[in-house]
Design a protein around this motif. Structure first.
Motif, short mmCIF file in Angstrom:
data_model
loop_
_atom_site.label_atom_id
_atom_site.label_comp_id
_atom_site.label_asym_id
_atom_site.label_seq_id
_atom_site.Cartn_x
_atom_site.Cartn_y
_atom_site.Cartn_z
N ASP A 278 0.82 -1.21 0.00
CA ASP A 278 0.00 0.00 0.00
C ASP A 278 0.86 1.27 0.00
OD1 ASP A 278 -2.05 -1.77 0.04
OD2 ASP A 278 -2.69 -1.35 2.10
N ARG A 279 1.98 1.24 0.74
CA ARG A 279 2.81 2.44 0.77
C ARG A 279 3.46 2.70 -0.59
NH1 ARG A 279 5.85 2.30 6.73
NH2 ARG A 279 3.97 1.82 7.93
N THR A 280 3.84 1.63 -1.27
CA THR A 280 4.42 1.81 -2.61
C THR A 280 3.37 2.36 -3.57
OG1 THR A 280 5.94 -0.04 -2.24
CG2 THR A 280 5.61 0.67 -4.51
N ARG B 146 0.85 6.84 -6.73
CA ARG B 146 -0.31 7.70 -6.96
C ARG B 146 0.04 9.18 -6.72
NH1 ARG B 146 -4.60 5.00 -8.29
NH2 ARG B 146 -4.97 2.85 -7.56
N GLN B 147 1.12 9.44 -6.00
CA GLN B 147 1.56 10.81 -5.80
C GLN B 147 2.38 11.32 -6.99
OE1 GLN B 147 3.66 10.80 -2.06
NE2 GLN B 147 1.78 10.57 -0.84
N THR C 246 9.64 3.15 0.12
CA THR C 246 8.90 2.26 1.04
C THR C 246 9.84 1.28 1.72
OG1 THR C 246 6.91 2.44 -0.32
CG2 THR C 246 7.05 0.56 1.19
N GLN D 159 0.85 4.13 -2.80
CA GLN D 159 0.60 5.52 -2.42
C GLN D 159 1.65 6.45 -3.05
OE1 GLN D 159 0.80 6.23 1.79
NE2 GLN D 159 -0.19 8.23 1.67
N GLN D 160 2.90 6.03 -3.04
CA GLN D 160 3.97 6.83 -3.65
C GLN D 160 3.72 6.99 -5.15
OE1 GLN D 160 6.98 8.19 -2.62
NE2 GLN D 160 6.86 7.73 -0.45
#
Length: 761
Positions: free
Chosen positions: A264-266, A271-272, A283, A268-269
């Motif tokens: 999920d953190r990857t 999508r930014q 991540t 999120q990056q």
């Protein structure tokens, strides 16, 4: 102050790790103030658009002056250094007659001044300056160290200077990256950058924004799925044969891979707006860092596991299966430090729209094959960091030796228009296919083709080649994983001879060494271009030569168009020995009942000794072929693969013209046919001079034949003679090329040099 190689090495490494050009220059000036214990260090770079030196970075002067203050060459002390290309070491700079006070810099308190030019490959890159408050010259040791630093930094700063990214008044240049290299194969190609031999870890990844969030998400999710399959398969295959604690690692890795923290953190990056590789690195470092802080040894070890998982994911994200890629309908630009013939053979020729190499030169073997296949190529693009641009859109301009990354939609559209116009121009010349290459006043020139790949046989016939002037037999050897057998060679040679029958085919015997290496027979030498190559190698490995000759002679039985060609001849006894081996091989085959006949035997003139001994060598051969690439290299003592000196390599150097005239005179006196092969035969400027000299047979890449035929049919032989006489009185290749360029324009043949350069927009 540390006057040591380790200091220099550390400085260069610090710069290479900088995030961008501005940060790199800032590191330089700050570091040098510390090394020299001075309050001021400033870096001026030469503007590529005009002859001015612009303050690009400073430690000690006013920051507001950066990018705004500039000096013309010979203006002020900095301009004087730029004009004279000589260091300046002054005790009291304001008293010097060239001193110019610039209020914006706030440099009034400083008297002590030392500046040195930054020069790379004879070109002024900029000026490096240190200043102090004392009124005394810097020591000789300090001056020597400053000069040393400048020589080390010049090459690094050249790429920054050329990019224009350091100029704050030109923000648009940061969107488009233009890199210069060496023209290798003409044409314009657009496609996705396919970097070969890429081996990265997460530590190599730099921050980059993505151009498509959906594409990056797909890249990441596909890598996760592939690694999950890999770990599951590994567990099932090896689980029973491994100790339980080791087998459990598969389960641990699978749990980590599927953990929401990593996934999920990857995402999120990404999508930014970041690339998947950068998002993964951020991540992994965050998660592994948390484990690194643990006091429990077991938990600390999990930090390494996380990094291991991250690197394996990265490799899947960046991995390429050339065979899969080759089956896709994608336009690719292949890139690497050097690209082998085997690399090219994996892809369909029509799929490869361009080639970029960070090493090599115009006439390295990759460039020669690119020319043969009609693929635009730029070599020696040493300033391009391929790792940063893998998968990006790129334009290859083989006419000017440039690569453009991140082209704007408008720029890309314009280059695609030029690419189409170039192809259309070649199509328009198709009407010349069956017409002779004959000047307006009736002088006939035979146009043969160079080949080596079976895939390159058809283009020669398609473009009207009158035979093969150079068949590079080493290419099939390069594509094998061992020396090919006699029968394997026979099948290849038979196809080539049959494809051109009854037209002549000059087959050069195995010519390896130099920049042409076999993957299964490495030759390590300190100076390979003066070593074990060409006829030297094959005479020392007689069984290989005999096997090749047998295959060629057998392949000629039903075609009768074979001509043997001996590479890299430098001695008379080499010719004598070769002829003796041919005769023995013929006799042996005839005794076996094979109806072989003795083909014409030719020699290549590629080294100075062959030029000087040519009158005595001609009695052993039936024809002569000039190898212009190597002959130029050896006459000029210029390694064409060395980017430091490859700019000095030019077929139109006056000494090359003198040597060619001697060869023409010797062969004419002995009534021995003469041809020229090599990239010189594809150079319109050179062809005009060769025509004037009396060359009547040229061998060139198939894709260049229509243009050269058009050139020959557009001029008079008498005009070519007059041009040659003018060129003979000029002092350098620069002057000769200027003369020929004007003549091509006058004749309305400027299309031969490609379209006009496109401005960055």
């Amino acid at each position: 102050m540390l006057h040591s190689l380790s200091t220099l090495t550390s400085l260069v490494q610090d710069i290479s790790r900088a995030e961008n050009a501005v940060a790199a220059m800032r590191q330089i000036v700050v570091k040098l103030t510390e090394l020299f214990s001075v309050p001021v260090c400033s870096l001026y770079l030469k503007s590529s658009s005009e002859q001015r030196l612009v303050l690009a970075a400073t430690a000690g002067l006013a920051d507001v002056a950066v990018g705004k203050v500039s000096l013309a060459l010979n203006e002020g002390l900095v301009g004087k250094i730029g004009r004279t290309l000589h260091p300046l070491n002054l005790a009291d700079a304001p008293t010097h007659d060239k001193f110019v006070f610039i209020p914006e810099t706030h440099e009034a308190p400083y008297h002590q001044f030392m500046g040195v030019p930054l020069i790379h490959l004879r070109e002024l890159i900029g000026v490096l300056v240190i200043q102090g408050t004392e009124q005394q010259r810097f020591s000789q040791d300090a001056e020597a160290f400053m000069v040393t630093i400048a020589s080390q930094l010049a090459g690094t700063l050249q790429s920054i200077q050329r990019s224009g990214a350091w100029l704050p008044q030109q923000p648009t240049t940061q969107e488009v990256d233009r890199y210069s290299g060496v023209k290798s194969a003409p044409g314009i190609g657009c496609g996705r950058l396919e970097v070969l031999h890429l081996n990265l870890s997460l530590q190599d990844i730099t921050q980059q924004r993505s151009t498509s969030i959906d594409a990056e998400l797909t890249r990441f999710e596909s890598a996760v799925a592939r690694l999950k399959d890999e770990l599951s398969l590994g567990a099932s295959r090896l689980g029973d044969s491994l100790p339980s604690d080791v087998a459990n690692l598969f389960s641990v890795y699978l749990m980590m891979l599927q953990s929401p923290e990593l996934h999920d953190r990857t995402v999120q990056q990404i999508r930014q707006g970041f690339k998947a590789s950068w998002g993964l690195r951020e991540t992994v470092e965050e998660l592994a860092g948390a484990f690194d802080q643990a006091t429990d040894p077991y938990l600390r070890a999990r930090g390494e596991d996380i990094r291991n998982i991250g690197n394996r994911l990265l490799r899947h994200m960046l991995s390429k299966n050339p065979l899969e890629t080759a089956s896709e309908q994608r336009e690719l630009v292949l890139a690497s430090d050097l690209i082998s013939i085997a690399d090219l053979s994996i892809y369909r020729p029509e799929q490869i729209k361009g080639i970029i190499c960070t090493a090599g030169s115009a006439l390295s073997h990759t460039g020669i094959v690119a020319n043969a296949l009609g693929i635009p190529a730029v070599m020696g693009v040493s300033s391009l960091d391929l790792k940063k641009f893998d998968g990006e859109e790129v334009v290859v301009d083989g006419y000017r030796g440039e690569c453009i990354l991140h082209p704007s939609p408008t720029l890309l559209t314009e280059y695609r228009r030029l690419q189409h116009a170039d192809a259309q121009f070649i199509d328009q010349l198709a009407c010349l296919r069956d017409l002779p290459a004959e000047t307006r006043d009736g002088v006939r020139v035979q146009l043969l083709t160079n080949t080596g790949l079976l895939a390159d046989v058809t283009p020669g016939r398609k473009h009207g080649a009158e035979g093969v002037g150079l068949y590079r037999s080493e290419i099939p050897f390069m594509l094998h994983d061992s020396f090919p057998t006699e029968d394997e060679q026979y099948e290849i040679y038979r196809q080539v001879l049959s494809a051109y029958s009854p037209l002549p085919v000059s087959m050069r015997t195995l010519d390896i060494g130099g920049d042409k290496q076999l993957p299964y027979f490495e030759i390590r030498e300190d100076n390979p271009f003066l070593g074990w190559r060409g006829i030297r190698f094959t005479l020392d490995n007689t069984s290989l030569l005999v096997t090749q000759l047998r295959a060629m002679l057998r392949a000629n039985v039903d075609n009768d168009n074979l001509r043997l060609l001996i590479p890299m001849v430098s001695r008379i006894d080499e010719l004598q020995t070769f002829v003796h081996i041919v005769d023995d091989t013929l006799e042996e085959l005839q005794s076996e009942g094979v109806a072989v006949v003795r083909p014409p035997i030719g020699m290549m003139v590629e080294v100075p000794s062959a030029v000087l001994l040519l009158p005595r060598m001609l009695k052993y051969v039936d024809y002569v072929s000039i190898g212009s690439n190597d002959l130029t290299q050896y006459l000029l003592a210029v390694d064409r693969n060395n980017p430091k000196v490859s700019a000095l390599f030019d077929n139109l150097n006056p000494v090359m013209l003198v040597a060619l005239e001697q060869i023409v005179a010797h062969t004419r006196a002995a009534n021995v046919p003469l041809a020229l092969c090599g990239e010189m035969a594809s150079d319109p400027a050179a062809v005009l001079l060769l025509l004037g000299m009396g060359l009547r047979s040229l061998s060139l890449s198939a894709h260049s034949i229509p243009k050269i035929k058009w050139l020959i049919r557009s001029v008079n032989f008498t005009d070519a003679q007059a041009l040659l006489h003018k060129a003979q009185n000029l002092a350098s290749e620069v002057e000769i090329r200027a003369l020929m360029s004007e003549e091509l324009k006058r004749l309305g043949l400027k299309n031969l040099s490609g379209p006009e350069p496109v401005a960055i927009v």
